[in-house]
Design a protein around this motif. Structure first.
Motif, mmCIF file in Angstrom:
data_model
loop_
_atom_site.group_PDB
_atom_site.id
_atom_site.type_symbol
_atom_site.label_atom_id
_atom_site.label_comp_id
_atom_site.label_asym_id
_atom_site.label_seq_id
_atom_site.Cartn_x
_atom_site.Cartn_y
_atom_site.Cartn_z
ATOM 1 N N LEU A 62 0.861 -1.384 -0.103
ATOM 2 C CA LEU A 62 0.248 -0.049 0.128
ATOM 3 C C LEU A 62 0.839 1.332 -0.083
ATOM 4 O O LEU A 62 0.563 2.313 -0.494
ATOM 5 N N TYR A 63 1.913 1.268 0.668
ATOM 6 C CA TYR A 63 2.697 2.368 0.836
ATOM 7 C C TYR A 63 3.626 2.677 -0.643
ATOM 8 O O TYR A 63 3.577 3.918 -0.862
ATOM 9 N N THR A 64 4.047 1.426 -0.981
ATOM 10 C CA THR A 64 4.556 1.753 -2.368
ATOM 11 C C THR A 64 3.733 2.204 -3.622
ATOM 12 O O THR A 64 4.104 3.196 -4.283
ATOM 13 N N GLU A 65 2.513 1.631 -3.539
ATOM 14 C CA GLU A 65 1.526 2.024 -4.438
ATOM 15 C C GLU A 65 1.073 3.411 -4.256
ATOM 16 O O GLU A 65 0.795 4.420 -5.210
ATOM 17 N N SER A 66 0.859 3.950 -2.906
ATOM 18 C CA SER A 66 0.370 5.136 -2.788
ATOM 19 C C SER A 66 1.444 6.272 -2.938
ATOM 20 O O SER A 66 0.902 7.382 -3.508
ATOM 21 N N LEU A 67 2.721 5.971 -2.816
ATOM 22 C CA LEU A 67 3.738 6.847 -3.301
ATOM 23 C C LEU A 67 3.773 7.356 -4.745
ATOM 24 O O LEU A 67 3.584 8.322 -5.177
ATOM 25 N N GLY A 68 3.733 6.052 -5.618
ATOM 26 C CA GLY A 68 3.339 6.551 -6.979
ATOM 27 C C GLY A 68 2.042 7.297 -7.208
ATOM 28 O O GLY A 68 2.168 8.079 -8.076
ATOM 29 N N ASN A 69 0.911 6.743 -6.507
ATOM 30 C CA ASN A 69 -0.158 7.575 -6.888
ATOM 31 C C ASN A 69 -0.118 8.760 -6.477
ATOM 32 O O ASN A 69 -0.648 9.901 -7.104
ATOM 33 N N ARG A 70 0.549 9.265 -5.389
ATOM 34 C CA ARG A 70 0.632 10.556 -5.001
ATOM 35 C C ARG A 70 1.535 11.387 -6.092
ATOM 36 O O ARG A 70 1.275 12.691 -6.178
ATOM 37 N N GLU A 71 2.621 10.887 -6.476
ATOM 38 C CA GLU A 71 3.241 11.605 -7.598
ATOM 39 C C GLU A 71 2.554 12.097 -8.782
ATOM 40 O O GLU A 71 2.472 13.275 -9.178
ATOM 41 N N ASN A 72 1.789 11.027 -9.218
ATOM 42 C CA ASN A 72 1.052 11.134 -10.218
ATOM 43 C C ASN A 72 -0.317 12.315 -10.092
ATOM 44 O O ASN A 72 -0.612 12.970 -10.811
ATOM 45 N N LEU A 73 -0.559 11.974 -8.866
ATOM 46 C CA LEU A 73 -1.831 13.399 -8.316
ATOM 47 C C LEU A 73 -1.216 14.406 -8.500
ATOM 48 O O LEU A 73 -1.898 15.499 -8.653
ATOM 49 N N LYS A 74 -0.153 14.557 -7.826
ATOM 50 C CA LYS A 74 0.405 16.018 -7.676
ATOM 51 C C LYS A 74 0.637 16.594 -9.064
ATOM 52 O O LYS A 74 0.403 17.741 -9.313
ATOM 53 N N THR A 75 1.182 15.736 -9.975
ATOM 54 C CA THR A 75 1.255 16.219 -11.422
ATOM 55 C C THR A 75 0.126 16.634 -12.215
ATOM 56 O O THR A 75 -0.171 17.733 -12.559
ATOM 57 N N THR A 76 -1.050 15.822 -11.716
ATOM 58 C CA THR A 76 -2.250 15.919 -12.300
ATOM 59 C C THR A 76 -2.923 17.243 -11.693
ATOM 60 O O THR A 76 -3.578 18.156 -12.571
ATOM 61 N N ILE A 77 -2.776 17.427 -10.384
ATOM 62 C CA ILE A 77 -3.223 18.791 -9.930
ATOM 63 C C ILE A 77 -2.699 20.062 -10.207
ATOM 64 O O ILE A 77 -3.364 21.102 -10.491
ATOM 65 N N GLN A 78 -1.152 20.022 -10.474
ATOM 66 C CA GLN A 78 -0.404 21.288 -10.958
ATOM 67 C C GLN A 78 -0.869 21.495 -12.386
ATOM 68 O O GLN A 78 -1.250 22.628 -12.654
ATOM 69 N N HIS A 79 -1.031 20.508 -13.168
ATOM 70 C CA HIS A 79 -1.657 20.815 -14.610
ATOM 71 C C HIS A 79 -2.922 21.280 -14.643
ATOM 72 O O HIS A 79 -3.136 22.273 -15.399
ATOM 73 N N HIS A 80 -3.923 20.742 -13.776
ATOM 74 C CA HIS A 80 -5.193 21.359 -14.027
ATOM 75 C C HIS A 80 -5.338 22.811 -13.127
ATOM 76 O O HIS A 80 -6.288 23.503 -13.616
ATOM 77 N N GLU A 81 -4.623 23.051 -12.297
ATOM 78 C CA GLU A 81 -4.163 24.304 -11.646
ATOM 79 C C GLU A 81 -3.713 25.163 -12.985
ATOM 80 O O GLU A 81 -4.564 26.453 -12.706
ATOM 81 N N ALA A 82 -3.002 25.036 -13.519
ATOM 82 C CA ALA A 82 -2.476 25.772 -14.482
ATOM 83 C C ALA A 82 -3.809 26.059 -15.704
ATOM 84 O O ALA A 82 -3.810 27.213 -16.289
ATOM 85 N N LEU A 83 -4.440 24.982 -15.966
ATOM 86 C CA LEU A 83 -5.531 25.190 -16.950
ATOM 87 C C LEU A 83 -6.715 26.283 -16.247
ATOM 88 O O LEU A 83 -7.168 27.051 -16.987
ATOM 89 N N LEU A 84 -6.788 26.051 -15.026
ATOM 90 C CA LEU A 84 -7.988 26.960 -14.619
ATOM 91 C C LEU A 84 -7.517 28.271 -14.473
ATOM 92 O O LEU A 84 -8.184 29.219 -14.786
ATOM 93 N N GLU A 85 -6.248 28.341 -14.028
ATOM 94 C CA GLU A 85 -5.749 30.030 -14.109
ATOM 95 C C GLU A 85 -5.432 30.642 -15.680
ATOM 96 O O GLU A 85 -6.037 31.631 -15.786
ATOM 97 N N THR A 86 -5.464 29.526 -16.661
ATOM 98 C CA THR A 86 -5.408 30.020 -17.918
ATOM 99 C C THR A 86 -7.005 30.501 -18.591
ATOM 100 O O THR A 86 -7.114 31.498 -19.035
ATOM 101 N N THR A 87 -7.876 29.575 -18.049
ATOM 102 C CA THR A 87 -9.172 29.766 -18.334
ATOM 103 C C THR A 87 -9.628 31.020 -17.570
ATOM 104 O O THR A 87 -10.461 32.013 -18.313
#
Length: 252
Positions: A62-87
């Motif tokens: 669970l720990y290993t899987e969650s670490l990977g998910n957290r990195e992908n999640l942070k990237t996804t959040i940053q990407h969509h925060e930028a999209l919202l700011e552009t909008t």
């Protein structure tokens, strides 16, 4: 040992010492019961040890899987925060003069408002944990609740993404297809066309249209709603990582 007990019993009976025989028989029974209890206790201890080893293995997974998910999640959040700011930035360009609008790469900015992506976390460990019936091996009630929360919120996230995707598919993209050049917009996206469209298209005219403003507003709402669901998942996954950290797993 059993042969020795049998000889002692026979000797006592031959001597007609019934009282002593009965006392000895009771003692023998007590010894047998104690032996059974000890064996059961050892077996129970072995089972508990095996269960603890399985739990630690599950926690590590669970720990290993969650670490990977957290990195992908942070990237996804940053990407969509930028999209919202552009909008939001585009929402401030309506009714500016043509001269002012020419200072912006409008096709590029528009592409940034529709470049949203679905977040698909790895769920192999959690799904295996639930399907195998091993969830009960996790001793932490708090962690079990977090696992169920993660599953529930990932479903909520799917609904948020579908809302955003449907809004774009039914409103924004049809509008842009009719009133703008998708080739010019896609020059800054996945297709990366080298040449502009040969049609005479004036993207700046979109910023004189109420319908485009409404479409951007819907897009901003969908992005904000999607980000809200992503933030909830981020909070849950941080707690799961804290609960499953190897530092919290006791040594054998």
């Amino acid at each position: 040992m059993i042969s020795l007990f049998r000889k002692i019993r026979q000797k006592l009976l031959q001597q007609n010492r019934v009282t002593r025989y009965l006392a000895y028989a009771v003692g023998e029974i007590v010894l047998v019961v104690i032996g059974i209890l000890i064996a059961l206790q050892i077996n129970t201890w072995n089972e508990q040890r095996k269960d603890k080893e399985k739990e630690n293995s599950i926690l590590l997974g669970l720990y290993t899987e969650s670490l990977g998910n957290r990195e992908n999640l942070k990237t996804t959040i940053q990407h969509h925060e930028a999209l919202l700011e552009t909008t939001k930035s585009l929402m401030g360009l309506f009714y500016l003069s043509d001269y002012e609008l020419k200072n912006y790469n409008l096709d590029s900015l528009i592409e940034r408002t529709i470049d949203f992506r679905d977040f698909n976390p790895s769920l192999s460990v959690i799904q295996d944990l639930i399907s195998s019936g091993n969830l009960g091996l996790i001793s932490s009630e708090n962690l079990r609740v977090l696992i169920f929360d993660w599953g529930r919120e990932t479903e909520e996230l799917k609904e948020s993404y579908e809302t955003l995707d449907e809004s774009a598919a039914q409103l924004m993209l049809p509008y842009l297809t009719k009133n703008a050049s998708m080739k010019n917009i896609d020059r800054y996206g996945f297709l990366k066309w080298e040449e502009k469209s040969r049609f005479n298209v004036s993207t700046h005219l979109l910023f004189q249209e109420l319908e485009f403003e409404n479409n951007l507003d819907n897009q901003a709402w969908g992005l904000a709603n999607y980000l809200k669901a992503l933030y909830v998942l981020e909070e849950i996954i941080e707690k799961i990582i804290s609960e499953t950290s190897p530092n919290r797993i006791p040594a054998e």
